[in-house]
Design an enzyme around this catalytic site. Structure first.
Site, PDB file in Angstrom:
ATOM      1  CE1 TYR A 106      -3.683   2.525   0.764  1.00  0.00           C
ATOM      2  CE2 TYR A 106      -2.260   3.296   2.541  1.00  0.00           C
ATOM      3  CZ  TYR A 106      -3.369   3.474   1.732  1.00  0.00           C
ATOM      4  OH  TYR A 106      -4.165   4.574   1.890  1.00  0.00           O
ATOM      5  CG  ASP A 148       5.831   3.443   0.604  1.00  0.00           C
ATOM      6  OD1 ASP A 148       6.222   3.998   1.647  1.00  0.00           O
ATOM      7  OD2 ASP A 148       4.630   3.353   0.284  1.00  0.00           O
ATOM      8  CE  LYS A 180       1.985   6.284   7.959  1.00  0.00           C
ATOM      9  NZ  LYS A 180       0.682   5.764   8.212  1.00  0.00           N
TER      10      LYS A 180
HETATM   11  N1  HOZ Z   1      -2.895   3.761   6.279  1.00  0.00           N
HETATM   12  C1  HOZ Z   1      -2.736   3.570   7.664  1.00  0.00           C
HETATM   13  C2  HOZ Z   1      -2.421   2.177   7.985  1.00  0.00           C
HETATM   14  N2  HOZ Z   1      -1.443   1.546   7.193  1.00  0.00           N
HETATM   15  C3  HOZ Z   1      -3.949   3.985   8.456  1.00  0.00           C
HETATM   16  C4  HOZ Z   1      -3.970   5.429   8.665  1.00  0.00           C
HETATM   17  C5  HOZ Z   1      -5.012   5.921   9.670  1.00  0.00           C
HETATM   18  O1  HOZ Z   1      -6.125   5.413   9.690  1.00  0.00           O
HETATM   19  O2  HOZ Z   1      -4.704   6.814  10.440  1.00  0.00           O
END
Ligand code: HOZ
Length: 433
Positions: A151, A246, A274
Site C-alpha cells: 500500500y 516506499d 509520518k
Molecule cells: N494507512 C494507515 C495504515 N497503514 C492507516 C492510517 C489511519 O487510519 O490513520
C-alpha cells in the site's frame, strides 16, 4: 456492526461515533479507523502519553499502533512538544522558505545516503504520488510495477491490488480510478522472482518504476526472501527503470537509514512520511540528484504545496530525529522489540497456539495462521474471525493493537517492562478465550 460489550464499556465513544456517522462518511477520516476489519466501533481518544492512550470513557490502553508509526519515542515526548510550542510562538505557516526546511533536508540526505536531494511534502501519499510522476517524467515511460498487498497511500495509479484499508475492506482496486490509469500499473505477487524476471523480459523497456515497501507492512508484515530486493535492483538498472522504495513506515524506524540500510540495497528514489513529522503531517521523497533535478522549478515535472516544509512540522520532526540520534534509539527499539516478542511467544505457548509472529526491530505482526507468510496470498490464509475475537478481548483488557489483521504493529522507546507484563497477561487471556 456494534458489539453490545463495546457499547456498554465505551458509551461516550458510542455516542460520538453515532454523531460522527452523521457528518463524516463512515464516521471516520481514514477507513481503517472504522474497525470494520474487526467489527464493533472505534473508541475516541482524548489524550496520549508515552505508550498509553486514554479515551473519552476514561479507559486507558497500552498502545501498539503509535499513530501508525510516528510515535517512535512514544506519545507526546517532551522534546518534541517543547519544540512545537516554541515554533508556534514564531508563526504557524510562512509560505516562503524557512531555515528548518533546509536543516530537515540536510538531515535526511545525511542519514539516507541514496538520497542526494529531497523534496518535502505533507504526507506519505503525496510523497509516493509525486515520486511516481517524477519517475515517469525522468524515464519518459508510463508503466509502474507494484506488488500485491503493498500500500502506497491513496494514489490513483497505486490503488491497484492495494493493502491496508483497501484490503481490509475488500476493495483493493478502488472505484473512481480511471481504467486507463490502472492499466498502466502492473501488479505481481511479492517475492515472485520468476514473475519479475518474466515481466522485465517481456516489457522491461516500458517500465518507469518498480515501487515497493522493502518491508511490506500493509498486509500484515512480511519479508523479502534472500536475493529478491537485489534482483529488483539488478533488473531495474539493466532496463533503465527506477527502483522506488516506499519507506513511509520503515524510514528512520527499522534503522537510522531505513530498510535500505538493513538490506544494503540502494534505490533510485525513496518515499518517506509520518516518522519525520514526529506526529505532525510530513512526507518527503528524494533520490539521485539527476532525477530530483527534473522537478520544478529546475525541471519540467511539476510538484508544489503551500504547507510543504511547514515550520511546526519541521520543528517537531527535527526534534524527534535529533532525539533518536542522541539516544541511539534503535538499540532501545530492538530491546523493546525483543521483550515484546518474548511476551507474545510466551502467550502463544501458554495458549497452545502456533500462529506466525513476524518482527523486525519495533515493527511486528501476529498472523492467525500457521504460516509461512511471505506474500498477500499467504497472509490471507489468516483466520480473520479469530483475529477479531483476539483484538476485542485485548482491547477490553486495555491493550490496543491495530484493528485489522492486515496492519503492522508499532513499538516505541516508551514501552516499559510493566507494559510488556500487562500485555503478556492480556494477550494470553485473549488467546485462550
Ligand atoms: N494507512 C494507515 C495504515 N497503514 C492507516 C492510517 C489511519 O487510519 O490513520
Amino acid at each position: 456492526m456494534t458489539t453490545p460489550e463495546s457499547t456498554a464499556l465505551r458509551p461516550r465513544s458510542h455516542e460520538i461515533f453515532t454523531a460522527a456517522r452523521r457528518y463524516i462518511p463512515g464516521g471516520v477520516n481514514s477507513p481503517v479507523r472504522a474497525f470494520r476489519g474487526v467489527g464493533g466501533e472505534p473508541f475516541f481518544v482524548t489524550r496520549a502519553e508515552a505508550a498509553h492512550i486514554f479515551d473519552v470513557d476514561g479507559r486507558e490502553y497500552v498502545d501498539f499502533v503509535g499513530t501508525w508509526g510516528p510515535a517512535i519515542l512514544g506519545h507526546a515526548p517532551a522534546v518534541v512538544v517543547e519544540a512545537v510550542r516554541a515554533a508556534a510562538g514564531r508563526g504557524l505557516s510562512f509560505g516562503i522558505p524557512n531555515p528548518d526546511e533546509v536543516e530537515m533536508a540536510r538531515t535526511i540526505c545525511e542519514w539516507v545516503p541514496s538520497i542526494e536531494k529531497v523534496r518535502l511534502v505533507n504526507s506519505g501519499t503525496e510523497a509516493t504520488m509525486s515520486a511516481v510522476r517524477l519517475a515517469r517524467g525522468f524515464t519518459g515511460r508510463d508503466r509502474i510495477v507494484k506488488f500485491e498487498g503493498c500500500y502506497h497511500g491513496h494514489v490513483d495509479s497505486l490503488l491497484v491490488k492495494a493493502g491496508s484499508g483497501a484490503l481490509t475492506h475488500g476493495r483493493p482496486d478502488s472505484a473512481g480510478v480511471p481504467g486507463v490509469l490502472a492499466d498502466l500499473t502492473t501488479t505481481l505477487p511479492f517475492n515472485d522472482e520468476a514473475g519479475v524476471r518474466a515481466l522485465f523480459e517481456k516489457s522491461g523497456g516500458e517500465i518507469a518504476a518498480v515501487i515497493l515497501e522493502p518491508i511490506p507492512a500493509n498486509a500484515g508484515l512480511f519479508f523479502a526472501r534472500e536475493g529478491f530486493l537485489a534482483l529488483l535492483r539488478e533488473l531495474c538498472t539493466q532496463h533503465g527503470a527506477l527502483l522506488l522504495f516506499d519507506e513511509v513506515m520503515t524510514g528512520f524506524r527499522v534503522a537510522k537509514g531505513g530498510a535500505q540500510e538493513v538490506y544494503g540495497i540502494t534505490p533510485d528514489l525513496t518515499a518517506l512520511g509520518k516518522v519525520i513529522g514526529g506526529g505532525l503531517p510530513v512526507g518527503a521523497f528524494g533520490g539521485r540528484a539527476e532525477i530530483m533535478d527534473q522537478l520544478s522549478p529546475d525541471g519540467p515535472v511539476y510538484q508544489a504545496g503551500t504547507l510543504s516544509g511547514n515550520p511546526l512540522a519541521m520543528a517537531a520532526g527535527l526534534a524527534q530525529l535529533r532525539e533518536l540520534e542522541r539516544t541511539n534509539a534503535w538499540t532501545r527499539l530492538e530491546e523493546v522489540g525483543a521483550e515484546f516478542e518474548a511476551a507474545v511467544k510466551s502467550a502463544l505457548r501458554r495458549a497452545g497456539r502456533a500462529y506466525t509472529f513476524h518482527r523486525i526491530g519495533s515493527m511486528f505482526c501476529l498472523f492467525f495462521t500457521d504460516g509461512p507468510v511471505y506474500d498477500l496470498g499467504s497472509a490471507q490464509t489468516s483466520d480473520r474471525a479469530a483475529f477479531a475475537r483476539f483484538f476485542h478481548a485485548c482491547l477490553d483488557g486495555g491493550v490496543y493493537f491495530a484493528p485489522s489483521q492486515f496492519e503492522a504493529g508499532f513499538l516505541s522507546t516508551a514501552h516499559t517492562p510493566a507494559d510488556m507484563a500487562r500485555t503478556a497477561e492480556v494477550t494470553t487471556r485473549a488467546l485462550l478465550a
